[in-house]
Motif scaffolding. Sequence first.
Motif, PDB file in Angstrom:
ATOM      1  N   VAL A 179       0.848  -1.184   0.000  1.00  0.00           N
ATOM      2  CA  VAL A 179       0.000   0.000   0.000  1.00  0.00           C
ATOM      3  C   VAL A 179       0.889   1.241   0.000  1.00  0.00           C
ATOM      4  O   VAL A 179       1.858   1.324   0.757  1.00  0.00           O
ATOM      5  CB  VAL A 179      -0.929   0.009   1.230  1.00  0.00           C
ATOM      6  CG1 VAL A 179      -1.852   1.221   1.196  1.00  0.00           C
ATOM      7  CG2 VAL A 179      -1.745  -1.284   1.299  1.00  0.00           C
ATOM      8  N   TYR A 180       0.531   2.211  -0.844  1.00  0.00           N
ATOM      9  CA  TYR A 180       1.301   3.450  -0.955  1.00  0.00           C
ATOM     10  C   TYR A 180       0.388   4.666  -0.798  1.00  0.00           C
ATOM     11  O   TYR A 180      -0.800   4.614  -1.132  1.00  0.00           O
ATOM     12  CB  TYR A 180       2.002   3.537  -2.309  1.00  0.00           C
ATOM     13  CG  TYR A 180       3.218   2.651  -2.421  1.00  0.00           C
ATOM     14  CD1 TYR A 180       4.497   3.155  -2.198  1.00  0.00           C
ATOM     15  CD2 TYR A 180       3.080   1.294  -2.755  1.00  0.00           C
ATOM     16  CE1 TYR A 180       5.613   2.335  -2.294  1.00  0.00           C
ATOM     17  CE2 TYR A 180       4.188   0.474  -2.861  1.00  0.00           C
ATOM     18  CZ  TYR A 180       5.457   1.002  -2.630  1.00  0.00           C
ATOM     19  OH  TYR A 180       6.558   0.184  -2.734  1.00  0.00           O
ATOM     20  N   LYS A 181       0.984   5.725  -0.296  1.00  0.00           N
ATOM     21  CA  LYS A 181       0.297   7.012  -0.215  1.00  0.00           C
ATOM     22  C   LYS A 181       1.211   8.067  -0.807  1.00  0.00           C
ATOM     23  O   LYS A 181       2.269   8.366  -0.252  1.00  0.00           O
ATOM     24  CB  LYS A 181      -0.067   7.342   1.236  1.00  0.00           C
ATOM     25  CG  LYS A 181      -0.935   8.594   1.385  1.00  0.00           C
ATOM     26  CD  LYS A 181      -1.404   8.744   2.826  1.00  0.00           C
ATOM     27  CE  LYS A 181      -2.338   9.931   2.989  1.00  0.00           C
ATOM     28  NZ  LYS A 181      -2.865  10.036   4.377  1.00  0.00           N
ATOM     29  N   ASN A 182       0.814   8.565  -1.960  1.00  0.00           N
ATOM     30  CA  ASN A 182       1.608   9.565  -2.684  1.00  0.00           C
ATOM     31  C   ASN A 182       3.076   9.163  -2.805  1.00  0.00           C
ATOM     32  O   ASN A 182       3.994   9.926  -2.506  1.00  0.00           O
ATOM     33  CB  ASN A 182       1.472  10.931  -2.027  1.00  0.00           C
ATOM     34  CG  ASN A 182       0.088  11.525  -2.250  1.00  0.00           C
ATOM     35  OD1 ASN A 182      -0.585  11.197  -3.237  1.00  0.00           O
ATOM     36  ND2 ASN A 182      -0.356  12.378  -1.345  1.00  0.00           N
ATOM     37  N   GLY A 183       3.260   7.914  -3.251  1.00  0.00           N
ATOM     38  CA  GLY A 183       4.594   7.421  -3.553  1.00  0.00           C
ATOM     39  C   GLY A 183       5.368   6.841  -2.397  1.00  0.00           C
ATOM     40  O   GLY A 183       6.455   6.291  -2.588  1.00  0.00           O
ATOM     41  N   VAL A 184       4.822   6.913  -1.190  1.00  0.00           N
ATOM     42  CA  VAL A 184       5.520   6.423  -0.001  1.00  0.00           C
ATOM     43  C   VAL A 184       4.793   5.194   0.535  1.00  0.00           C
ATOM     44  O   VAL A 184       3.571   5.223   0.744  1.00  0.00           O
ATOM     45  CB  VAL A 184       5.592   7.506   1.102  1.00  0.00           C
ATOM     46  CG1 VAL A 184       6.299   6.964   2.340  1.00  0.00           C
ATOM     47  CG2 VAL A 184       6.298   8.749   0.576  1.00  0.00           C
ATOM     48  N   LYS A 185       5.522   4.122   0.756  1.00  0.00           N
ATOM     49  CA  LYS A 185       4.931   2.920   1.310  1.00  0.00           C
ATOM     50  C   LYS A 185       4.393   3.214   2.710  1.00  0.00           C
ATOM     51  O   LYS A 185       5.071   3.823   3.537  1.00  0.00           O
ATOM     52  CB  LYS A 185       5.967   1.797   1.377  1.00  0.00           C
ATOM     53  CG  LYS A 185       5.425   0.489   1.912  1.00  0.00           C
ATOM     54  CD  LYS A 185       6.527  -0.563   2.039  1.00  0.00           C
ATOM     55  CE  LYS A 185       6.021  -1.804   2.738  1.00  0.00           C
ATOM     56  NZ  LYS A 185       7.091  -2.803   2.946  1.00  0.00           N
ATOM     57  N   THR A 186       3.180   2.764   2.991  1.00  0.00           N
ATOM     58  CA  THR A 186       2.544   3.052   4.273  1.00  0.00           C
ATOM     59  C   THR A 186       2.800   1.943   5.289  1.00  0.00           C
ATOM     60  O   THR A 186       3.132   0.818   4.933  1.00  0.00           O
ATOM     61  CB  THR A 186       1.025   3.226   4.102  1.00  0.00           C
ATOM     62  OG1 THR A 186       0.472   1.984   3.632  1.00  0.00           O
ATOM     63  CG2 THR A 186       0.702   4.326   3.116  1.00  0.00           C
ATOM     64  N   GLU A 187       2.635   2.283   6.545  1.00  0.00           N
ATOM     65  CA  GLU A 187       2.696   1.305   7.638  1.00  0.00           C
ATOM     66  C   GLU A 187       1.280   1.115   8.153  1.00  0.00           C
ATOM     67  O   GLU A 187       0.771   1.921   8.923  1.00  0.00           O
ATOM     68  CB  GLU A 187       3.630   1.815   8.746  1.00  0.00           C
ATOM     69  CG  GLU A 187       5.084   1.964   8.330  1.00  0.00           C
ATOM     70  CD  GLU A 187       5.746   0.627   7.998  1.00  0.00           C
ATOM     71  OE1 GLU A 187       5.328  -0.398   8.567  1.00  0.00           O
ATOM     72  OE2 GLU A 187       6.659   0.625   7.148  1.00  0.00           O
ATOM     73  N   GLU A 188       0.629   0.076   7.689  1.00  0.00           N
ATOM     74  CA  GLU A 188      -0.770  -0.160   8.045  1.00  0.00           C
ATOM     75  C   GLU A 188      -0.886  -0.986   9.323  1.00  0.00           C
ATOM     76  O   GLU A 188      -0.019  -1.803   9.630  1.00  0.00           O
ATOM     77  CB  GLU A 188      -1.496  -0.869   6.900  1.00  0.00           C
ATOM     78  CG  GLU A 188      -1.460  -0.126   5.581  1.00  0.00           C
ATOM     79  CD  GLU A 188      -2.218   1.188   5.603  1.00  0.00           C
ATOM     80  OE1 GLU A 188      -3.019   1.416   6.535  1.00  0.00           O
ATOM     81  OE2 GLU A 188      -2.006   1.989   4.674  1.00  0.00           O
ATOM     82  N   ASN A 189      -1.977  -0.769  10.041  1.00  0.00           N
ATOM     83  CA  ASN A 189      -2.258  -1.526  11.257  1.00  0.00           C
ATOM     84  C   ASN A 189      -2.985  -2.817  10.875  1.00  0.00           C
ATOM     85  O   ASN A 189      -4.140  -2.767  10.434  1.00  0.00           O
ATOM     86  CB  ASN A 189      -3.125  -0.693  12.205  1.00  0.00           C
ATOM     87  CG  ASN A 189      -3.376  -1.394  13.527  1.00  0.00           C
ATOM     88  OD1 ASN A 189      -3.169  -2.601  13.666  1.00  0.00           O
ATOM     89  ND2 ASN A 189      -3.819  -0.640  14.516  1.00  0.00           N
ATOM     90  N   PRO A 190      -2.346  -3.968  11.025  1.00  0.00           N
ATOM     91  CA  PRO A 190      -2.988  -5.227  10.607  1.00  0.00           C
ATOM     92  C   PRO A 190      -4.239  -5.565  11.410  1.00  0.00           C
ATOM     93  O   PRO A 190      -5.062  -6.375  10.962  1.00  0.00           O
ATOM     94  CB  PRO A 190      -1.886  -6.275  10.828  1.00  0.00           C
ATOM     95  CG  PRO A 190      -0.963  -5.659  11.822  1.00  0.00           C
ATOM     96  CD  PRO A 190      -0.999  -4.188  11.576  1.00  0.00           C
TER      97      PRO A 190
END
Length: 526
Positions: A179-190
């Motif tokens: 998952v990315y947000k404006n080109g930056v990989k995100t740290e999602e809460n599983p």
Amino acid sequence: MRSTYSLTKYLPILLLLSFACSAKGGDKNKKVPKKPNIIVILADDMGFSDLGCTGSEINTPNLDQLASDGILFTNFYNTPRCAPSRASLLTGLYAHQTGVGHLVEDWEKPGYKGYLSKNAVTTAEVLKENGYHTIMSGKWHLGDDREHWPNERGFEDFYGIPAGGGVYFYPTKFLNREVYKNGVKTEENPDTFYSTNNFTDEAIQFIEQSKGEQKPFFLYMAQIAPHFPLQALPEDIEKYKGKYEVGYHAIREQRFAKQKELGLFPEDLEMTKGEHPKWDELEDAATEAHKMSVYAAQVDRLDQNIGKLIDYLKKENMYDNTAIFFLSDNGGCHQMVNRSPGVTPGGKDSFISYGHWSNVSNTPFKLWKRETMEGGIRTPFIAHFPKDIKVKKGLNTQPAHIIDVMTTCLELAGVDYPNTYQGNTIYPSEGESILSLAKGQKTDQNRILFWEHEGNKALRQGDWKMVKRKKSDWMLFNMKSDPLEENNIIDQYPEKAKEYTVAYQQWMTDHFVEEWPAKKKKKKLN
């Protein structure tokens, strides 16, 4: 005493100046029309009958209300596959023209590059150049390399999965899709991530953050639901527990009966023969029923999130000035997938498809995704227009195509389709605005729509549709008298068949369509 002659002399000039100021907007009380916000919501692999307003037992009150308050197009077409539909949706071109004639692999041919051509311009690129804030959330699937991602194709804000779908819970052990947000990989809460929810929440956040710009926005929200794998939240699955134990045929019959009640099909129309096994001959009918419960839960959660978005728009007084379009990229998917044998469908550790239930999703049509029979390319299109645009609400039976969506968006925004963009010549648009149909006009009977995917071909002109499955001969149907493609009448109309065959071949030549298999075979090394 001062003469009044001088004032009288210049009075005509003063009146002309006053009129000129008024014409240029000198009247401060006169309101300048505000451009509408535009939202396009795309479902993935959702069939014709999967909404309440098209016959389903699945709970979809928000989409049903959108359809009730707007227009439900019942003769709307997409393409047979996900990536080509996305390409056509965003560019107003046939998919092969954009370079996405199949999926995202580069086959070194103009129609099969696997990413959007620079000779195609996206709705986001055009609207961004014309004062819109452009937003995308969800599944991209139009080029894996960064240079082809949404932020490089006109979207100022993007949150989602560039590489494609298949992700509900995150991370997933089945796919390498981040998952990315404006080109930056995100740290999602599983513990909290569920893509349908997250895509919606991030889209709302982008809209909220852009409010200060005083610009209209264009949002393209491409949900993964209800594409396989069957993965849903437990509370949603629980709603449908036991509902599908009656089997494929019974649910198809229920849906078809409801479709007739809704006026979608005539009372005397007979449904197509079921393209599924007999329920009482299945080895594990309970698991098969549970699959559909999970699928229904995915559609239910999709509708809940559309409701969340609508509630936000209403709270912010944006709803009345927002156009909302909802559609699916193709019909229900018949593909048999099971990467988690022995695991109960529904959770993050399962990866399975619903298979034969696709025939139920596509009620009452034949076949499914990847095919050019109606089950593969005909799904609902819901159009909800801004309050000040007067349209004929209710059911609309006029044929329209996914290439028409971009043209409609540009007309709503008052923007012309460009001939060039960033130094590149742009192919002429193939789409026609749906707004005229929404206001009561009829589709041009001379217009011909075309399809091709993996050797499956079709064209439609007015009431006529000609279809060729990959390994079959051409078939001809009259869609007015035979909407379910039951009676092949090609032998009765040889001249029409010849005319359409010539037109189809010319379309292939003009649009970079190759005969299947289009993939270049690799040379064997000695």
